[in-house]
Design a protein around this motif. Structure first.
Motif, PDB file in Angstrom:
ATOM      1  N   THR A 334      21.396  57.044  33.443  1.00 58.64           N
ATOM      2  CA  THR A 334      20.004  56.766  33.272  1.00 58.64           C
ATOM      3  C   THR A 334      19.114  56.839  34.296  1.00 58.64           C
ATOM      4  O   THR A 334      18.057  57.572  34.227  1.00 58.64           O
ATOM      5  N   GLU A 335      19.430  56.139  35.226  1.00 58.37           N
ATOM      6  CA  GLU A 335      18.497  56.230  36.623  1.00 58.37           C
ATOM      7  C   GLU A 335      18.482  57.702  37.311  1.00 58.37           C
ATOM      8  O   GLU A 335      17.156  57.671  37.665  1.00 58.37           O
ATOM      9  N   ARG A 385       7.331  55.158  29.968  1.00 53.80           N
ATOM     10  CA  ARG A 385       8.520  55.819  29.743  1.00 53.80           C
ATOM     11  C   ARG A 385       9.180  55.473  28.650  1.00 53.80           C
ATOM     12  O   ARG A 385       9.102  54.266  27.966  1.00 53.80           O
ATOM     13  N   ALA A 386      10.073  56.170  27.894  1.00 52.36           N
ATOM     14  CA  ALA A 386      10.751  56.040  26.648  1.00 52.36           C
ATOM     15  C   ALA A 386      12.234  56.368  26.870  1.00 52.36           C
ATOM     16  O   ALA A 386      12.509  57.349  27.445  1.00 52.36           O
ATOM     17  N   PRO A 387      13.294  55.759  26.440  1.00 53.45           N
ATOM     18  CA  PRO A 387      14.705  55.939  26.618  1.00 53.45           C
ATOM     19  C   PRO A 387      15.107  57.060  25.550  1.00 53.45           C
ATOM     20  O   PRO A 387      14.572  57.372  24.744  1.00 53.45           O
ATOM     21  N   PHE A 388      16.341  57.316  25.975  1.00 53.65           N
ATOM     22  CA  PHE A 388      17.236  58.263  24.838  1.00 53.65           C
ATOM     23  C   PHE A 388      17.276  57.402  23.576  1.00 53.65           C
ATOM     24  O   PHE A 388      17.526  55.910  23.719  1.00 53.65           O
ATOM     25  N   LEU A 389      17.239  57.732  22.302  1.00 51.22           N
ATOM     26  CA  LEU A 389      17.583  57.081  21.135  1.00 51.22           C
ATOM     27  C   LEU A 389      18.652  57.861  20.418  1.00 51.22           C
ATOM     28  O   LEU A 389      18.478  59.062  20.226  1.00 51.22           O
ATOM     29  N   ALA A 390      19.385  57.057  19.578  1.00 52.05           N
ATOM     30  CA  ALA A 390      20.355  57.454  18.614  1.00 52.05           C
ATOM     31  C   ALA A 390      19.666  57.562  17.356  1.00 52.05           C
ATOM     32  O   ALA A 390      18.890  56.681  17.107  1.00 52.05           O
ATOM     33  N   HIS A 391      20.504  58.140  16.481  1.00 50.84           N
ATOM     34  CA  HIS A 391      19.900  58.175  14.946  1.00 50.84           C
ATOM     35  C   HIS A 391      20.532  57.028  14.181  1.00 50.84           C
ATOM     36  O   HIS A 391      19.967  56.341  13.292  1.00 50.84           O
ATOM     37  N   ALA A 392      21.818  56.878  14.451  1.00 55.91           N
ATOM     38  CA  ALA A 392      22.410  55.856  13.935  1.00 55.91           C
ATOM     39  C   ALA A 392      22.250  55.533  12.394  1.00 55.91           C
ATOM     40  O   ALA A 392      21.901  54.688  11.744  1.00 55.91           O
ATOM     41  N   THR A 393      22.581  56.760  11.750  1.00 58.92           N
ATOM     42  CA  THR A 393      22.512  56.662  10.267  1.00 58.92           C
ATOM     43  C   THR A 393      23.778  55.879   9.760  1.00 58.92           C
ATOM     44  O   THR A 393      24.629  55.733  10.380  1.00 58.92           O
ATOM     45  N   MET A 394      23.255  55.158   8.627  1.00 51.83           N
ATOM     46  CA  MET A 394      24.331  54.650   8.044  1.00 51.83           C
ATOM     47  C   MET A 394      25.621  55.231   7.452  1.00 51.83           C
ATOM     48  O   MET A 394      26.663  54.473   7.663  1.00 51.83           O
ATOM     49  N   GLU A 395      25.688  56.367   6.928  1.00 59.29           N
ATOM     50  CA  GLU A 395      26.619  57.347   6.773  1.00 59.29           C
ATOM     51  C   GLU A 395      26.810  57.831   7.992  1.00 59.29           C
ATOM     52  O   GLU A 395      26.378  58.803   8.592  1.00 59.29           O
ATOM     53  N   PRO A 396      27.956  57.694   8.692  1.00 58.51           N
ATOM     54  CA  PRO A 396      28.521  58.363  10.005  1.00 58.51           C
ATOM     55  C   PRO A 396      28.766  59.809   9.792  1.00 58.51           C
ATOM     56  O   PRO A 396      28.738  60.444   8.483  1.00 58.51           O
ATOM     57  N   MET A 397      28.709  60.827  10.424  1.00 57.54           N
ATOM     58  CA  MET A 397      28.900  62.342  10.330  1.00 57.54           C
ATOM     59  C   MET A 397      30.394  62.397   9.594  1.00 57.54           C
ATOM     60  O   MET A 397      31.214  61.740   9.901  1.00 57.54           O
ATOM     61  N   ALA A 488      14.742  61.251  26.569  1.00 56.37           N
ATOM     62  CA  ALA A 488      14.161  60.405  27.242  1.00 56.37           C
ATOM     63  C   ALA A 488      12.995  60.867  27.901  1.00 56.37           C
ATOM     64  O   ALA A 488      12.873  62.368  28.316  1.00 56.37           O
ATOM     65  N   ALA A 489      11.760  60.137  28.111  1.00 60.44           N
ATOM     66  CA  ALA A 489      10.400  60.822  28.663  1.00 60.44           C
ATOM     67  C   ALA A 489       9.348  59.968  29.542  1.00 60.44           C
ATOM     68  O   ALA A 489       9.771  58.735  29.347  1.00 60.44           O
ATOM     69  N   LEU A 490       9.107  60.508  30.359  1.00 58.17           N
ATOM     70  CA  LEU A 490       8.030  59.858  31.364  1.00 58.17           C
ATOM     71  C   LEU A 490       6.695  60.500  31.025  1.00 58.17           C
ATOM     72  O   LEU A 490       6.516  61.667  31.071  1.00 58.17           O
ATOM     73  N   ALA A 491       5.624  59.656  31.284  1.00 58.36           N
ATOM     74  CA  ALA A 491       4.307  60.181  31.039  1.00 58.36           C
ATOM     75  C   ALA A 491       3.552  59.331  32.247  1.00 58.36           C
ATOM     76  O   ALA A 491       3.757  58.172  32.209  1.00 58.36           O
ATOM     77  N   VAL A 691      19.476  54.111  24.293  1.00 57.19           N
ATOM     78  CA  VAL A 691      20.709  54.579  24.817  1.00 57.19           C
ATOM     79  C   VAL A 691      20.997  54.782  26.350  1.00 57.19           C
ATOM     80  O   VAL A 691      19.842  55.289  26.839  1.00 57.19           O
ATOM     81  N   THR A 692      21.870  54.208  26.987  1.00 58.27           N
ATOM     82  CA  THR A 692      21.872  54.521  28.327  1.00 58.27           C
ATOM     83  C   THR A 692      23.106  55.269  28.815  1.00 58.27           C
ATOM     84  O   THR A 692      24.262  55.254  27.878  1.00 58.27           O
ATOM     85  N   ILE A 693      23.119  55.571  29.933  1.00 61.67           N
ATOM     86  CA  ILE A 693      24.309  56.460  30.204  1.00 61.67           C
ATOM     87  C   ILE A 693      24.745  56.109  31.847  1.00 61.67           C
ATOM     88  O   ILE A 693      23.641  55.781  32.635  1.00 61.67           O
ATOM     89  N   LYS A 694      26.067  55.902  31.936  1.00 59.97           N
ATOM     90  CA  LYS A 694      26.670  55.520  33.018  1.00 59.97           C
ATOM     91  C   LYS A 694      27.892  56.442  33.322  1.00 59.97           C
ATOM     92  O   LYS A 694      28.566  56.269  32.439  1.00 59.97           O
ATOM     93  N   ASP A 695      27.971  56.950  34.469  1.00 58.71           N
ATOM     94  CA  ASP A 695      29.229  57.737  34.953  1.00 58.71           C
ATOM     95  C   ASP A 695      29.357  58.565  33.735  1.00 58.71           C
ATOM     96  O   ASP A 695      30.547  59.103  33.492  1.00 58.71           O
ATOM     97  N   GLY A 696      28.254  59.305  33.476  1.00 58.56           N
ATOM     98  CA  GLY A 696      28.210  60.628  32.341  1.00 58.56           C
ATOM     99  C   GLY A 696      28.657  60.074  31.086  1.00 58.56           C
ATOM    100  O   GLY A 696      29.000  61.023  30.137  1.00 58.56           O
ATOM    101  N   LYS A 697      29.029  58.814  30.709  1.00 62.55           N
ATOM    102  CA  LYS A 697      29.098  58.221  29.371  1.00 62.55           C
ATOM    103  C   LYS A 697      27.947  57.512  28.874  1.00 62.55           C
ATOM    104  O   LYS A 697      27.435  56.686  29.445  1.00 62.55           O
TER     105      LYS A 697
END
Length: 763
Positions: A334-335, A385-397, A488-491, A691-697
């Motif tokens: 993320t950083e 700034r705004a982070p990545f966000l997941a959809h988190a639908t109640m029915e998974p894919m 993710a966005a920065l303004a 949603v945050t990312i560390k070591d590519g995950k």
């Protein structure tokens, strides 16, 4: 490249695209593709008769409407049924639905046309020509898509015309049989009537009506509406309450197998080796399938275990030895993402979406530059700034596929049925006409089901199951870790005020990845290039009238998969813009609402919405504060007032008043539900979403570390619908963008802390 050159380049690109289209001999001068009759008649059973590509009528008078948009909780099937029932003059109880076949008449024109990067005030010939070309192209493509809050807007004319055409055909049939002028016949409740007392039901007239060609088709005027504009119960409610509604995950064809998958944990990673033998020896396991090659370069590498039940597949998957190649993004974090966004904002000018006056000159020397006889008294700068966000639908894919005898059956919850069919056919190596799509309800979409990754995966697995159907179900953990995230966005903002608090200059430059660039590659295999409206929407098209302003955006390519998330760029750009407007009001020593009113002097529609929200909100309770935000998206204007308190360092939202002008309110009940849904969805993101990312995950894996608003945290929500006679605009998404800035602005009133980063957290 200068801003002037960049603007000229945009015009050249759009103009050249239009000119190239016009050079296609015959195509450029063809009349618009009709949207009444499909290439093939609607399939009929027993005594049904199809009157056009949208409507068929049975002998008992029941009406079946082809439903070309996906029902994912937004009530769209009810609203679209109302459009037909209104013009056809039948009661809603007489109307049933069927999934529309794949045909160009059901394509979504409005969503594509709304994606052009023009300012709302721009009425120039270039914009008009670009819109015309886009609409023609959209008709030819005929993509069946549910998204962009466009379903009612896009169907407003074609579905009403289908109802009106069918009604005219039925009248013509009755008039011919009775030997009377058609204009002496009337309709009501599924009957054609004549002043002489003769009457016949639609069911009795349907067969002869199919042979008629009425001379005139007339749409009702709003004053004649009996259904549109009135609250109607949801037609899907009963099935969803009693459990008979069929979602994608409910599909269960005979002989079905189950598949669980494991995707590369590192973004962009690949499979090195899979040791299938230990798992294949487990009872109930039938196959292990590496589907990486089948999904192509734009997909995610992965492997699935197939078994006779899902628990066995999931248990075996956990025991499957997989060696991964982490690839080039193992150090992504993320950083590092935000560091790159900041660097690009420092070094690149970006694409200028809107420019008026010369904001740069005023901001460059705030103490000496005079504007209309007034000098700059104060300059305000801020970064959001705004982070990545997941959809988190109640029915998974999930997706169920059966490939047998050269034909493919597909059961899936999708927002893009025509694209799902095309992708499935390609993955199966057959023609699209050999694919039978079984449309299901969607257990949440929010843009995630605009993607078809699960379709390609399921078909690749089904190719290995010797004709048996297989249901692929993603775990919640895989779903969370392999989403197509909100970018993710920065303004950055800068503005100049005079000594009376008037805004003299306004500059906004933001940076993020591009959704459209990635979607074009993932879905269509096309290279992404040029501006992407979704990156800057809600910033460059704001309604505030400031003489000198410039809004630009820098696209920063990202390996993180990004996609459409409910309200897309508006979701974070509204937070940026409305929070900064509040900052300017504070710097000017003005009330935030009065300050906005001053910037909306010639925007009657926006002022009406703002005033309606404020009047309904009244005064906050003791110990609480009101925050306000106003935003236009998808054609609708929404103002929200959040009543907030801060308790033990925690932000609590007690009440939200939401005023909306969305044009004609087809079904006020559904509009209210959508506004309530949007507030809750937006609040979840505003208070918790990250949603945050560390070591590519991706770090988050389930609702314990990606929480959503709980019922005990939900505020009281009151919705005010502004009466309008204008055609309907979007409603599924416009309620999301204003809630985060409204809450943040209330927090500032209470604490003096200006929260410039999402999710909102007090220091």
């Amino acid at each position: 490249m200068s801003d002037i050159k960049k603007t000229g380049r945009r015009r050249f690109i759009l103009g050249a695209a239009g000119a190239a289209g016009a050079l296609l001999v015959g195509w450029g001068i063809m009349p618009p593709r009709q949207r009444l009759n499909a290439a093939h008649s609607l399939p009929v059973v027993n005594d049904e008769v199809a009157l056009n590509g949208w409507i068929k009528i049975a002998k008992d008078g029941s009406v079946t409407v082809a439903m070309h948009r996906s029902e994912m909780g937004q009530g769209i099937h009810t609203a679209l049924q109302m459009l037909v029932a209104e013009e056809l003059d039948v009661a809603m109880a007489q109307v049933k639905t069927m999934p529309a076949p794949i045909d160009k008449i059901y394509g979504n024109l409005s969503m594509l046309a709304d994606g052009l990067p023009f300012h709302p005030d721009d009425q120039g010939v270039i914009k008009q020509f670009a819109q015309w070309m886009t609409l023609k192209t959209a008709r030819e493509l005929g993509l069946q898509v549910t998204g962009g809050s466009s379903s009612v807007k896009d169907a407003w004319l074609p579905m009403r015309e289908a109802g009106a055409a069918a009604r005219a055909m039925l009248i013509a049939a009755a008039a011919k049989e009775w030997n009377v002028p058609a204009d002496q016949c009337t309709t009501a409740n599924g009957m054609v009537k004549h002043a002489s007392g003769k009457q016949k039901s639609y069911g009795e007239l349907a067969a002869s009506a199919a042979e008629t060609k009425p001379a005139q088709i007339r749409l009702k005027a709003p004053a004649e509406f009996k259904l549109i504009g009135h609250p109607e119960p949801r037609t899907d409610a009963k099935a969803k309450v009693d459990g008979s509604a069929q979602f994608g995950i409910d599909a269960h064809p005979a002989g079905m197998l189950f598949a669980a998958l494991k995707l590369s944990p590192v973004i962009g990673g690949k499979i090195k080796r899979v040791d299938q033998a230990p798992v294949l020896a487990m009872p109930g396991v039938t196959h292990v399938v590496d589907f990486s090659a089948a999904v192509g370069e734009a997909g995610v590498a992965g492997v699935a275990v197939v078994a006779k039940n899902y628990w066995t597949a999931k248990t075996a998957l956990a025991a499957l030895p997989v060696e991964w190649d982490a690839g080039a993004h193992a150090q992504l974090s993320t950083e590092s993402v935000f560091k790159e966004l900041a660097e690009k904002l420092d070094s690149e000018s970006g694409f200028t979406y809107y420019k008026q006056g010369d904001a740069a000159a005023i901001l460059a020397d705030s103490k000496e530059v005079a504007v209309a006889g007034t000098s700059v008294a104060k300059t305000i700068k801020a970064e959001y700034r705004a982070p990545f966000l997941a959809h988190a639908t109640m029915e998974p894919m999930n997706c169920t596929a059966q490939l047998k005898d050269g034909k493919l059956d597909l059961w899936v919850s999708t927002q893009v049925p025509s694209i799902a069919v095309a992708v499935a056919a390609k993955a199966a190596g057959i023609g699209a006409e050999q694919v039978q799509l079984h449309m299901c309800f969607l257990g949440g979409g929010f843009g995630r089901r605009l993607e078809v990754d699960m379709v390609a995966q399921a078909v690749a697995i089904a190719k290995q199951t010797q004709g048996l159907p297989v249901k692929l179900i993603w775990s919640r953990e895989e779903d969370m870790a392999h989403d197509m995230y909100r970018p993710a966005a920065l303004a950055r903002f800068a503005a100049a005020l005079d000594d009376k608090g008037k805004v003299l200059a306004y500059d906004n430059k933001s940076a993020s990845g591009s959704i459209m660039h990635q979607v074009l590659k993932r879905t269509f295999g096309l290279p992404g290039a040029g501006p992407d409206k979704t990156t800057a929407e809600g910033e460059f098209d704001m309604p505030y009238q400031i003489a000198h302003q410039k809004i630009a955006h820098v696209i920063v390519p990202t390996p993180v998969p990004v996609g459409f998330w409910r309200s897309v760029g508006h979701s974070h750009n509204a937070f940026f813009k409305e929070s900064f407007i509040d900052e300017l009001a504070h710097a000017a020593g003005a009330d935030p609402v009065d300050f906005r009113r001053g910037l909306l002097a010639n925007r009657k529609r926006h002022l009406t919405v703002l005033d309606a929200a404020m009047n309904k909100a009244g005064k906050p309770a003791e110990g609480r504060a009101h925050g306000v935000a106003l935003h236009q998206s998808f054609g609708s204007v929404v103002a929200e007032v959040a009543e907030v308190s801060v308790q033990n360092g925690q932000i609590r939202v007690h009440r939200v008043v939401c005023a909306v002008d969305c044009g004609i309110a087809v079904n006020p009940n559904i509009i209210t539900q959508q506004m309530e849904s949007a507030v809750i969805f937006g609040l979840s993101a505003a208070l918790y979403g990250e949603v945050t990312i560390k070591d590519g995950k991706v770090v988050q894996s389930n609702f314990h570390d990606y929480p959503v608003l709980r019922i005990n945290e939900a505020p009281q929500i009151e919705v005010v619908i502004i009466p309008s006679a204008e055609p309907p605009e979007g409603i599924g998404e416009p309620g999301v963008p204003p809630i985060a800035p409204a809450v943040a602005n209330a927090v500032f009133k209470l604490t003096g802390q200006r929260l410039r980063s999402l999710p909102l957290k007090l220091a």
